[in-house]
Motif scaffolding. Sequence first.
Motif, short mmCIF file in Angstrom:
data_model
loop_
_atom_site.label_atom_id
_atom_site.label_comp_id
_atom_site.label_asym_id
_atom_site.label_seq_id
_atom_site.Cartn_x
_atom_site.Cartn_y
_atom_site.Cartn_z
N LEU A 1 4.17 5.60 -5.56
CA LEU A 1 4.15 5.67 -7.01
C LEU A 1 3.18 6.74 -7.50
O LEU A 1 3.47 7.48 -8.44
N VAL A 2 2.04 6.84 -6.83
CA VAL A 2 1.06 7.86 -7.21
C VAL A 2 1.60 9.25 -6.90
O VAL A 2 1.54 10.17 -7.74
N LYS A 3 2.13 9.45 -5.71
CA LYS A 3 2.61 10.77 -5.29
C LYS A 3 3.82 11.23 -6.09
O LYS A 3 4.00 12.43 -6.31
N THR B 1 0.84 -1.21 0.00
CA THR B 1 0.00 0.00 0.00
C THR B 1 0.87 1.25 0.00
O THR B 1 0.62 2.20 -0.75
N HIS B 2 1.90 1.26 0.85
CA HIS B 2 2.80 2.42 0.89
C HIS B 2 3.51 2.62 -0.44
O HIS B 2 3.66 3.75 -0.91
N VAL B 3 3.97 1.53 -1.05
CA VAL B 3 4.65 1.63 -2.34
C VAL B 3 3.69 2.16 -3.41
O VAL B 3 4.05 3.03 -4.21
N SER B 4 2.46 1.69 -3.39
CA SER B 4 1.45 2.19 -4.34
C SER B 4 1.23 3.68 -4.14
O SER B 4 1.15 4.45 -5.11
N ASN B 5 1.13 4.11 -2.88
CA ASN B 5 0.96 5.54 -2.59
C ASN B 5 2.16 6.35 -3.07
O ASN B 5 2.00 7.46 -3.60
#
Length: 133
Positions: free
Chosen positions: A112-114, A106-110
């Motif tokens: 990548l988005v940011k 979840t943190h990695v996905s966030n």
Amino acid sequence: MKKTVIVFSLLILALLLLFQLSKYTIIRGNMQIEYIMVLIAIVFFGIGIFINNKNKNTNPNKIDLQKIKDLGLSKREYEVLKEVASGLSNQEIADKLFVSESTIKTHVSNLLVKLNAKRRTQAIQISKDLNII
């Protein structure tokens, strides 16, 4: 990259010239081989000192804390980003930070988005360009 290639090319050229000089001085009988080797060692010692001093003068990139805040990265996301940059897998990061692997995903996905990145490697490169890691 070009600068590094040029510097090493010049070092190789200097070495070749010194060997040629030593060959001619041995043929002429003016110097003993020990003096030639000392001369070569002194020249390369001087080059090493020059390169070392040049590297010390460059300022290391300082982390831009304001940019981290502007991107909206939480402390935990930033910790995960640093671990990703060090090359750890999701499971290794989870073990190190004492959280589950799905939390890390979840943190990695966030991240990548940011960071507007598609892959972890791209996120690392963007982070380095922004001076946040």
